[in-house]
Enzyme design. Structure first.
Site, PDB file in Angstrom:
ATOM      1  CB  THR A 345      -0.878  -0.056   1.267  1.00 23.62           C
ATOM      2  OG1 THR A 345      -1.796  -1.132   1.135  1.00 23.62           O
ATOM      3  CG2 THR A 345      -1.656   1.204   1.536  1.00 23.62           C
ATOM      4  CB  THR A 363      -3.974  -0.084  -0.987  1.00 21.97           C
ATOM      5  OG1 THR A 363      -3.344  -1.358  -0.946  1.00 21.97           O
ATOM      6  CG2 THR A 363      -5.465  -0.269  -0.762  1.00 21.97           C
ATOM      7  CG  ASN A 365      -5.696  -6.239  -0.332  1.00 27.11           C
ATOM      8  OD1 ASN A 365      -5.203  -5.841   0.727  1.00 27.11           O
ATOM      9  ND2 ASN A 365      -6.352  -7.371  -0.425  1.00 27.11           N
ATOM     10  CG  ASP A 387      -8.991  -5.542   2.555  1.00 29.18           C
ATOM     11  OD1 ASP A 387      -8.192  -6.425   2.915  1.00 29.18           O
ATOM     12  OD2 ASP A 387      -8.629  -4.393   2.235  1.00 29.18           O
ATOM     13  CB  SER A 417      -6.346  -1.605   8.394  1.00 24.92           C
ATOM     14  OG  SER A 417      -7.011  -2.789   8.745  1.00 24.92           O
ATOM     15  N   GLY A 438       0.620  -1.259   5.364  1.00 23.31           N
ATOM     16  CA  GLY A 438       0.925  -2.423   6.190  1.00 23.31           C
ATOM     17  C   GLY A 438      -0.298  -3.177   6.676  1.00 23.31           C
TER      18      GLY A 438
HETATM   19  O1  DON Z   1      -7.459  -1.535   3.138  1.00 23.36           O
HETATM   20  C1  DON Z   1      -6.786  -2.317   3.791  1.00 23.36           C
HETATM   21  O2  DON Z   1      -6.822  -2.397   4.993  1.00 23.36           O
HETATM   22  C2  DON Z   1      -5.797  -3.199   3.046  1.00 23.36           C
HETATM   23  N1  DON Z   1      -6.268  -3.470   1.729  1.00 23.36           N
HETATM   24  C3  DON Z   1      -4.461  -2.532   3.055  1.00 23.36           C
HETATM   25  C4  DON Z   1      -3.386  -3.438   2.510  1.00 23.36           C
HETATM   26  C5  DON Z   1      -2.044  -3.024   2.912  1.00 23.36           C
HETATM   27  O3  DON Z   1      -1.835  -2.022   3.566  1.00 23.36           O
HETATM   28  C6  DON Z   1      -0.932  -3.896   2.514  1.00 23.36           C
HETATM   29  N2  DON Z   1       0.320  -3.222   2.801  1.00 23.36           N
HETATM   30  N3  DON Z   1       1.348  -3.490   3.152  1.00 23.36           N
END
Ligand code: DON
Length: 547
Positions: A345, A363, A365, A387, A417, A438
């Site tokens: 992300t 992101t 994802n 998600d 998140s 993250g």
């Molecule tokens: O929206 C979310 O919470 C996730 N799709 C975010 C994914 C993410 O941050 C992966 N990164 N390292």
């Protein structure tokens, strides 16, 4: 953009488009995200722009189950069924319009077009990713093969990467705005790719996508106003719950006692974090992430009880339930916390000379999303629908579980998140712009950086560099990054905290004024390859990856 007379909004939008070119792991046209905009004038409206992807109208939860009703995790992760209707282009356009961008739309998209057409030098992070075998299996095929594996070999550091199709897609966006993406040749290319491979997203889904302007969530912590993202992000509620629970603990007394104790032992430590204090952090996170799993989802589909979750009486109950020992009485739902290496992300924080701030997270994802690149359009499709809680209790890519609140429904947004956040002093002055990438570790990382700056007196750089701790209710153990003090870890274990190694901790991008009127300090987390720069001064050298 700032030097060209633009404001924080222009800079944020231009950077997000540029990241879609130079950071294909996560920067995107085919994904989505959130932005918080806080103007320098308190009377002017702060904005929370939600450009999260939506489930296509023809999608139901059954699409992710086999004939026995069992979840098939691959479907929401690596197939055309896992792709949500992309929100980034419409969202960035809305941010530019509502946030009062000063530069014309074409001008903020232009640098991205130039980077795509003229090319840019591949950095060590992208080169490393392209060498990774698991990712290669996804990327060294279809459209992305020619771009990332010319002559059958992954691009290497310093190679020139040119993306002509992407340049043409960006040109249509520059000329026509969102219509140049959600209708016409780009939309046609997306629909053909998805529908010819078993997906269900149609031209109508694309043309019907709308970003939402939401009311930012607000709270207070130790004299600072916190302006953050409401549902469909879980980030803001979890952040405010954890900080509110902790606010009732004697953090300062504990810190002072620890500083005195360490000095007495001849191991001085001005930060003064004790195992007892980190135990409080962990237990607060455990409770907030449990509420996340049960109560949070897209507010347009599920009545998320935001007020109740942030109500002082609920916060007090949660606080009272925390004792000196780990609460291992967690429920029976078994889960694994997934493969953090896969995620990606990107976050950017901007503060302009007038004091306007944008905190923006976007992101696909997983890294490169599904890994599916749209032929004729040159960008990757997200796998954001993973998600969702595809089935009650079935863990997603990050080991997160959920139930009805985050169940799959047509047109619904999956829970996120991502936690773009801005702190302000009691008045007009923005004192911090922060966010991270993250997965679920975004929220705990943002919490810890705020705690370290606001409670433990650390500089933004030290706070971002410091080792992290992450607890997300399920699984019950706590993830600990390398670098914590051994005595503190033993104290946590003595309290019954089960600790496991945290690899791939969240990467934070933060700007902070130590005091209102002070000089803003920006710091880009060395856990990834970003950089911070004050206008008119040289960019800090980005970190390089290990290995
Ligand atoms: O929206 C979310 O919470 C996730 N799709 C975010 C994914 C993410 O941050 C992966 N990164 N390292």
């Amino acid at each position: 953009m700032l030097e060209a007379g633009g404001n924080a909004v222009d800079a944020a939008v231009a950077t997000a488009f540029a990241l879609a070119v130079v950071y294909p792991e996560a920067g995107n046209l085919g994904g989505g995200g959130f932005a918080i905009y806080v103007p320098h004038d308190r009377e002017a409206k702060a904005l929370a722009i939600d450009f999260r992807e939506t489930a296509p109208a023809g999608l139901t939860a059954e699409a992710f189950l086999d004939e026995n009703g069992e979840v098939v995790p691959e479907r929401s992760r690596w197939t055309h069924l896992g792709v949500g209707v992309p929100g980034s282009v419409a969202g960035l356009h809305k941010l530019h319009a509502l946030g009062g961008g000063l530069l014309p739309w074409e001008d903020v998209v232009e640098p991205a077009i130039r980077l795509a057409r003229e090319g840019f030098r591949v950095d060590g992070w992208l080169a490393k990713r392209l060498r990774d075998e698991k990712l290669r299996a996804r990327l060294d095929q279809g459209m992305s093969r020619a771009i990332f594996y010319p002559d059958g070999e992954p691009l290497r550091g310093d190679d020139l990467l040119v993306q002509e199709e992407l340049a043409r897609t960006l040109e249509r966006i520059a000329l026509e705005g969102p219509a140049g993406f959600y209708t016409g040749p780009t939309a046609d290319a997306v629909a053909v790719e998805i529908l010819s491979h078993g997906g269900v997203m149609t031209l109508k889904d694309l043309a019907g996508y709308e970003p939402e302007e939401r009311e930012p969530l607000r709270g207070w912590f130790r004299g600072k106003e916190i302006i953050t993202m409401p549902p469909p992000s879980s980030g803001g509620i979890v952040l405010l719950q954890v900080l509110s629970i902790l606010d009732g603990f004697p953090l300062d007394q504990e810190r002072e006692a620890t500083v005195a104790d360490r000095a007495g032992r001849g191991t001085p430590d001005p930060v003064g974090l004790s195992g007892r204090a980190v135990h409080w952090w962990i237990e607060a996170m455990r409770r907030a992430y449990a509420d996340r799993a049960e109560h949070m989802g897209d507010p347009d589909f599920y009545p998320v009880p935001t007020d109740e979750l942030l109500d002082p009486s609920w916060i007090a109950q949660r606080r009272i339930s925390i004792g000196e020992r780990a609460n291992t009485g967690v429920g029976p739902m078994p889960s694994d916390d997934g493969d953090a290496e896969d995620g990606n992300t990107t976050h950017l924080s901007v503060l302009d000379g007038e004091g306007n701030a944008v905190s923006l997270t976007t992101t696909l994802n997983a890294a490169f999303g599904t890994g599916i690149m749209v032929p004729g359009a040159g960008f990757f499709l997200n796998n954001e629908l993973d998600d969702f809680a595809v089935q009650a209790g079935a863990p997603n890519l990050y080991g997160l579980v959920g139930g009805d609140a985050n169940a799959v429904e047509p047109r619904k947004r999956p829970l996120s998140s991502m936690t773009p956040t801005v702190l302000r002093d009691g008045g007009n002055v923005v004192t911090m712009v922060v966010g991270a990438r993250g997965g679920p570790r975004i929220i705990s990382a943002v919490i810890e950086v705020i705690l370290r700056c606001e409670v433990y007196g650390q500089s933004v750089e030290d706070a971002v560099r410091a080792p992290r701790v992450h607890q997300q209710w399920k699984p019950s153990w706590t993830r600990i990054e390398a670098g914590w003090d051994a005595v503190l870890l033993q104290d946590l274990r003595n309290r019954g905290q089960e600790l496991r190694e945290l690899k791939g901790g969240a990467s934070v991008q933060a700007i902070r004024l130590d005091e209102p009127g002070g000089e803003p300090m920006g710091f880009s987390d060395p856990r990834s390859g970003g950089a911070a720069a004050p206008v008119g001064r040289a960019m800090a050298t980005p970190a390089v990856p290990e290995g």
